[in-house]
Design a protein around this motif. Structure first.
Motif, PDB file in Angstrom:
ATOM      1  N   THR A 173       0.880  -1.308  -0.176  1.00  6.91           N
ATOM      2  CA  THR A 173       0.243   0.304   0.237  1.00  6.91           C
ATOM      3  C   THR A 173       1.059   1.167  -0.026  1.00  6.91           C
ATOM      4  O   THR A 173       2.238   1.188   0.953  1.00  6.91           O
ATOM      5  N   GLY A 174       0.409   2.604  -0.391  1.00  6.33           N
ATOM      6  CA  GLY A 174       0.900   3.760  -0.189  1.00  6.33           C
ATOM      7  C   GLY A 174       1.305   3.696   1.202  1.00  6.33           C
ATOM      8  O   GLY A 174       2.827   4.065   0.857  1.00  6.33           O
ATOM      9  N   PRO A 175       0.767   3.963   2.017  1.00  4.84           N
ATOM     10  CA  PRO A 175       1.018   4.428   3.434  1.00  4.84           C
ATOM     11  C   PRO A 175       2.555   3.749   4.081  1.00  4.84           C
ATOM     12  O   PRO A 175       3.230   4.081   3.956  1.00  4.84           O
ATOM     13  N   HIS A 176       2.342   2.392   3.592  1.00  4.71           N
ATOM     14  CA  HIS A 176       3.244   1.348   3.488  1.00  4.71           C
ATOM     15  C   HIS A 176       4.736   1.459   2.993  1.00  4.71           C
ATOM     16  O   HIS A 176       5.607   1.646   3.997  1.00  4.71           O
ATOM     17  N   ARG A 177       4.407   2.057   1.922  1.00  8.62           N
ATOM     18  CA  ARG A 177       5.946   2.493   0.947  1.00  8.62           C
ATOM     19  C   ARG A 177       6.260   3.426   1.816  1.00  8.62           C
ATOM     20  O   ARG A 177       7.208   4.094   1.684  1.00  8.62           O
ATOM     21  N   GLU A 178       5.238   4.761   1.824  1.00  9.49           N
ATOM     22  CA  GLU A 178       6.152   5.753   2.368  1.00  9.49           C
ATOM     23  C   GLU A 178       6.502   6.075   3.979  1.00  9.49           C
ATOM     24  O   GLU A 178       7.873   6.480   4.473  1.00  9.49           O
ATOM     25  N   MET A 179       5.785   5.362   4.607  1.00 11.59           N
ATOM     26  CA  MET A 179       6.558   4.983   6.347  1.00 11.59           C
ATOM     27  C   MET A 179       8.371   3.975   6.261  1.00 11.59           C
ATOM     28  O   MET A 179       8.347   4.753   6.553  1.00 11.59           O
ATOM     29  N   MET A 180       8.062   2.898   5.540  1.00 16.98           N
ATOM     30  CA  MET A 180       9.887   2.465   5.454  1.00 16.98           C
ATOM     31  C   MET A 180      10.580   3.434   4.433  1.00 16.98           C
ATOM     32  O   MET A 180      11.311   3.111   4.771  1.00 16.98           O
ATOM     33  N   GLN A 181       9.800   4.226   3.293  1.00 14.16           N
ATOM     34  CA  GLN A 181      11.035   4.608   2.519  1.00 14.16           C
ATOM     35  C   GLN A 181      11.827   6.744   4.176  1.00 14.16           C
ATOM     36  O   GLN A 181      12.110   6.279   3.914  1.00 14.16           O
ATOM     37  N   ARG A 182      10.282   6.449   4.864  1.00 18.15           N
ATOM     38  CA  ARG A 182      10.900   7.560   5.292  1.00 18.15           C
ATOM     39  C   ARG A 182      11.451   6.798   6.030  1.00 18.15           C
ATOM     40  O   ARG A 182      12.572   7.234   7.048  1.00 18.15           O
ATOM     41  N   ILE A 183      11.805   5.837   7.150  1.00 13.61           N
ATOM     42  CA  ILE A 183      12.647   5.222   8.321  1.00 13.61           C
ATOM     43  C   ILE A 183      13.475   4.874   8.023  1.00 13.61           C
ATOM     44  O   ILE A 183      14.699   5.165   8.392  1.00 13.61           O
ATOM     45  N   GLY A 184      14.213   3.994   6.024  1.00 11.80           N
ATOM     46  CA  GLY A 184      14.917   4.673   5.711  1.00 11.80           C
ATOM     47  C   GLY A 184      16.560   5.333   5.280  1.00 11.80           C
ATOM     48  O   GLY A 184      17.286   5.469   6.163  1.00 11.80           O
ATOM     49  N   GLN A 185      15.400   6.648   5.185  1.00 10.49           N
ATOM     50  CA  GLN A 185      15.826   7.957   4.558  1.00 10.49           C
ATOM     51  C   GLN A 185      16.678   8.263   6.518  1.00 10.49           C
ATOM     52  O   GLN A 185      17.082   9.292   6.328  1.00 10.49           O
ATOM     53  N   SER A 186      15.320   8.312   7.259  1.00 15.21           N
ATOM     54  CA  SER A 186      15.838   9.311   8.547  1.00 15.21           C
ATOM     55  C   SER A 186      17.036   7.774   9.005  1.00 15.21           C
ATOM     56  O   SER A 186      18.084   9.064   9.414  1.00 15.21           O
TER      57      SER A 186
END
Length: 558
Positions: A173-186
């Motif tokens: 899902t979009g929220p799933h991908r968004e959350m994981m992307q932000r975790i990795g970036q952070s």
């Protein structure tokens, strides 16, 4: 003979160069099984490093520290804490880190993050800096489960509570991908910024190395990421020669003993800061320790330890050491109540988060006076999920006949024999709504936030410690040492004179000591039987949920 002379005979007077060898491993906590107990013979615990490196920094006998910063199985949050200890030691002593290679076909970012905390960094001529960032993987199990005849049915609160997606969704899902992307970036942003600060480099220059990894030694030296290129013998000879030491002066950091530490132990009466640990999936009862599912945090055991700190008049403050992906909602709330009782009694509580303190792990930490996390700690996940695996088609494939008989209109709602009815979904949704409302309401109260502001950053979303601090979910970034300092500050204590007491943390022997009542700190977790072993294994591989307050399956930053 004076006390100083006696202590001098015990600890010796010759110069000492300390070593920290990550190749031998580092245990995050005391052993919980015989294999770890054997490993402890030559491997330090993080707690031992906290104690010994802090004491050694003020010991005139200690000349410096050499760190073998090879890639290890430790998660990034634990490496960050060790790096902070090395950095603090380096404010008073000399330090050097070396490695054959910071990664060789494996991730080396964490190992180099630790090495960068030393004043000098060496790398072997044939090595490399494999610091290419992180890759987070999303694995959805529904397709596999469907192939074997299992239909997952889960409800979640809300869109970011992606542990439910692991079982019940066949698309990311979009929220799933968004959350994981932000975790990795952070995570990578935090490591890059730390390296840039430690090496006195522009952030863009470190990003250049990350994006062009693997970086060869000569190029790494040009970029300012390493100081010397050479083999182990050359690195040791250089460091020992500059420090005026010989190989006979080498001593593992966890074998070091200081006069100051011995004096503290001889003091008859000191105020105490109690350290209470919660590690593993949170469950009701006493929990089990298994070789396949890891340690469980039994709410009864954690409550016993918190109550012991409450009863002890010498305990003036508590550090609550949490490393947990969550689990049972009622068990988490049971523990939360114990933390609140300590605060009501005037004993400050500071939560120290490890690699992960999310969902139920956040639930038990949030009532503390203050929360300390590492930049890469996975936390938050203020949300809830529940459901079941429907196995009727699996039974049909296997040629098995199963007939269920219900007594009571709500019987079998969570049975794997059949799908949820409309009435079952109504019951489940009402339960999920209730838990989510409790979680968010308590979180807003505990963190002193307006409910609407808290709920916007809840919704099941996992945050890194760095992002959580920006949003008010944690108070400080750092390790247990900072948590102890904050607990002392809140209690009006001098951190240099208090005694740290680890409640119920006597390792394997704690399991063998009989308890006399439920007020006794003894007995530990239960021994797992065959059924519990299978359940723990199923939870480990993601086939069953560990509880309504759980974080996504397989989420690990190392």
């Amino acid at each position: 003979m004076s006390l100083k002379d006696v202590l001098g005979k015990i600890v010796g007077d010759k110069p000492v160069v300390l070593e920290l060898d990550l190749a031998r491993g580092v245990l995050v906590a005391k052993p919980t099984n015989p294999l770890q107990a054997v490993q402890l013979i030559n491997s330090p615990t993080v707690a031992a490093l906290r104690e010994h490196l802090t004491a050694a920094a003020d010991d005139e006998r200690v000349l410096g520290l050499i760190v073998h910063a090879t890639p290890t199985g430790l998660q990034l949050a634990h490496l960050e804490e060790i790096a902070e200890l090395v950095e603090q030691f380096g404010t008073k002593k000399t330090t050097m880190a070396w490695a054959e290679s910071f990664g060789e076909l494996v991730q080396g970012l964490g190992a180099y993050r630790l090495a960068a905390s030393a004043q000098e960094v060496w790398i072997q001529p044939t090595g490399m800096l494999a610091i290419e960032g992180v890759e987070l993987s999303i694995t959805l199990l529904k397709g596999l489960l469907n192939k074997v005849g299992v239909e997952p049915q889960f409800g979640q609160r809300h869109e970011y509570k992606t542990a439910a997606n692991t079982y019940a969704s066949d698309v990311v899902t979009g929220p799933h991908r968004e959350m994981m992307q932000r975790i990795g970036q952070s995570v990578v942003d935090g490591v890059v910024e730390a390296i840039a600060r430690l090496r006195n480099l522009p952030v863009d220059q470190v990003w250049e190395a990350v994006n062009s990894s693997p970086v060869e030694p000569e190029r790494a030296r040009e970029l300012g990421l390493v100081d010397h290129i050479g083999y182990r013998d050359e690195a040791y000879a250089h460091a020992l020669g500059e420090w005026g030491a010989d190989p006979e002066n080498l001593l593992f950091a966890h074998r070091y003993t200081s006069r100051a530490a011995l004096v503290r132990k001889l003091r008859p009466k000191q105020p105490k800061v109690a350290v209470v640990s919660l590690r593993g999936a949170i469950v009701t009862g006493r929990g089990v320790r298994t070789p396949v599912g890891g340690e469980q945090a039994g709410a009864d055991v954690v409550d016993e330890h918190l109550r012991a700190a409450l009863r002890d008049d010498d305990v003036k403050a508590v550090v609550f050491d949490v490393d947990s992906p969550g689990g049972s909602a009622v068990a988490s709330d049971f523990i939360r109540r114990s933390v609140l009782r300590l605060r009501e009694a005037g004993k400050p509580v500071v939560a120290h988060m490890g690699a992960v303190a999310a969902s139920g792990g956040y639930y038990v930490a949030m009532p503390s006076d203050e929360i300390v996390a590492q930049a890469s700690t996975l936390t938050g996940s203020i949300g809830v999920l529940a459901g079941k695996m429907v196995t009727q088609r699996l039974y049909d494939k296997l040629g098995l006949v199963r007939e269920t008989i219900h007594v009571g209109s709500a019987a079998g709602a969570l049975s794997s024999a059949h799908e949820f009815t409309d009435e079952d979904w109504e019951r489940l949704d009402a339960w999920l709504d209730r838990i989510y409302l409790d979680f968010t309401t308590f979180a807003a109260q505990d963190r002193g936030m307006d409910y609407e502001d808290l709920e916007r950053i809840a919704r099941g979303r996992v945050w890194t410690g760095a992002d959580a601090k920006e949003r008010g979910l944690v108070d400080h970034l750092g390790g247990q040492r900072l948590a102890v300092e904050r607990a002392c500050a809140l209690a009006g204590l001098n951190p240099d004179t208090v005694k740290l007491g680890h409640v119920g943390d006597s390792g394997l022997l704690d399991l063998l000591r009989p308890a006399t009542s439920s007020e006794t700190v003894a007995g530990g977790a239960a021994v797992a039987d065959g059924e519990q072993l299978l359940a723990a294994l199923a939870a480990r591989v993601g086939l069953i949920s560990r509880g309504a307050l759980s974080v996504p399956w397989g989420l690990r930053i190392s």
